[in-house]
Design a protein around this motif. Sequence first.
Motif, PDB file in Angstrom:
ATOM      1  N   SER A   2       0.820  -1.208   0.000  1.00 45.14           N
ATOM      2  CA  SER A   2       0.000   0.000   0.000  1.00 45.14           C
ATOM      3  C   SER A   2       0.857   1.263   0.000  1.00 45.14           C
ATOM      4  CB  SER A   2      -0.905  -0.010   1.223  1.00 45.14           C
ATOM      5  OG  SER A   2      -0.136  -0.256   2.391  1.00 45.14           O
ATOM      6  N   VAL A  46      -5.216   1.306  -2.188  1.00 41.37           N
ATOM      7  CA  VAL A  46      -5.434   2.382  -1.225  1.00 41.37           C
ATOM      8  C   VAL A  46      -5.336   3.723  -1.967  1.00 41.37           C
ATOM      9  CG1 VAL A  46      -4.565   3.440   0.914  1.00 41.37           C
ATOM     10  CG2 VAL A  46      -4.410   0.979   0.613  1.00 41.37           C
ATOM     11  N   GLN A  70      -9.370   0.977   0.292  1.00 47.81           N
ATOM     12  CA  GLN A  70      -9.273   1.888   1.442  1.00 47.81           C
ATOM     13  C   GLN A  70      -9.029   3.302   0.939  1.00 47.81           C
ATOM     14  OE1 GLN A  70      -5.999   0.725   4.030  1.00 47.81           O
ATOM     15  NE2 GLN A  70      -7.372  -0.313   5.464  1.00 47.81           N
ATOM     16  N   PHE A  87      -8.881  -4.434   4.976  1.00 44.03           N
ATOM     17  CA  PHE A  87      -7.854  -4.062   4.002  1.00 44.03           C
ATOM     18  C   PHE A  87      -7.851  -5.065   2.853  1.00 44.03           C
ATOM     19  CE2 PHE A  87      -3.350  -4.548   2.639  1.00 44.03           C
ATOM     20  CZ  PHE A  87      -3.107  -3.264   2.194  1.00 44.03           C
TER      21      PHE A  87
END
Length: 488
Positions: free
Chosen positions: A292, A419, A441, A457
């Motif tokens: 991420s 993300v 996310q 996640f």
Amino acid sequence: MESATASRAQQFIGNRWVPAANGQSLPVLDPSDGRPFASIARGGAPDIDAAVRAARRAYGNSGEGAWGRTAAAERGRVLAKLSQRVLDHAEELAQLESRTTGKPLKQGRADAAALARYFEYYAGAADKLHGETIPYSNGMTVLTLREPHGVTGHIIPWNYPMQIFGRSVGAALAAGNACVVKPAEDACLSLLRVADLAAELGFPEGALNVVTGLGSEAGAALAAHAGVDHISFTGSPVTGTAVAQVAARHHCPVTLELGGKSPQLVFADAVLDEVVPVVVNAIVQNAGQTCSAGSRLLVQRPVYEALLERVGERISGLRVGPALADLDVGPLIRQNQLQRVWDFLSQAQVDGIPIAAQGVVVDSAPQSGFYQAPTLLRDVPPQHRIAQEEIFGPVLAALPFDDEDEALLLANGTPFGLVAGVWTQDGGRQMRMARRLRCGQVFINNYGAGGGIELPFGGVKSSGYGREKGFEALLGFTTLKTIAIKHG
Ligand code: ADP
């Protein structure tokens, strides 16, 4: 019980430390100097088979094994004890993690604390996993049961061994599964030590097994084993695809967490003082080797130059060196990962993409280590591979945009969707962006590269599917049974 501390060239199968069936071992390199300093067992198909059988005995065919029968509250208690054992040995685990992954010691320490917190979180959640009752016909009651899959396989990467073990194995054990873990060959010493700590706590034989070895041998054997009921994989898209294909042959469900090209969207009204340290940390944490990582910096034109100047200044001040020297950034994991980053950077040079700033590798860093200075590239064309592909190194690609629509087009315009970070003071814009970003996310005015134990996640598109972390992960480690009772 014999401890694995003396000899790491052993695997943990059925609460016993055993060498690989073929008697072979593999060297473990220290990324800070590129030299071998330990060895692990080179497990393969027979070791995986032994571990899956041990896990099956622990769970049973339908929950009748010693672990399968263990009450949810008791599973929670054992996990809580394991959390405490990890805290008691946090410094030792942090040193092992930093030595094998190359991450600065402060990050190794943060990862040990996160591992303990994962066990603590899932310990508390184990007995709160409820089913439902469903309104149906008159004279009937319908209810659902959340049952463990049975034997779960966990293929763990080298970038955050302890954290990913915590989120995946912690949740799977809490839900009542017996686990077979295949850590990455590059970095697994911390996890062998965790198995050591777990062994002392009285998990029933086979509830937790750790088989070390190469991905193409032990990993492939785990994905293909017909006795495995669920696989959780974190790693590269290529390997994840291979694992899912092999698992599909025996209809084994898979959770894939495959990485990303996560954007940070900075609008002109953002508070730049808050943006700068977070944006820089999101790409240099773990030397950019974070699924991420915030690897794209999308900036609204009026503040593009100002922000790049400040981000560049911060990046120029970063010092790169050996893990245990605990500087800002450590080495990459291995030579071919370093070569991969060099290939991207030389492509950038050939294509005239300017370097806006670079950090410094300290003189005392051994020449044989795998060091890369953090690099800020500016004006990267949106379709260039620097802006599209996951580099997995400390390279930040900056691109300007004019308005919300263009920002979204750029943000959503890669194969990935893990993300995103949105930086703006405008509340309406915050929600518009959050709703339209295609990813798992969204952080508004903050960014958590890899963080958030409680936060579900996972990704969309090539970033994978399924969710780990938070309570949601527990659902993924169960299967739902519906019971319809006619009682009149
Ligand atoms: P990298 O290419 O950076 O090593 P991978 O995604 O290949 O990343 O590795 C993540 C994990 O997957 C590691 O534990 C590795 O051993 C394992 N692995 C690699 N190849 C395979 C495979 N063919 N089948 C199953 N697991 C694999």
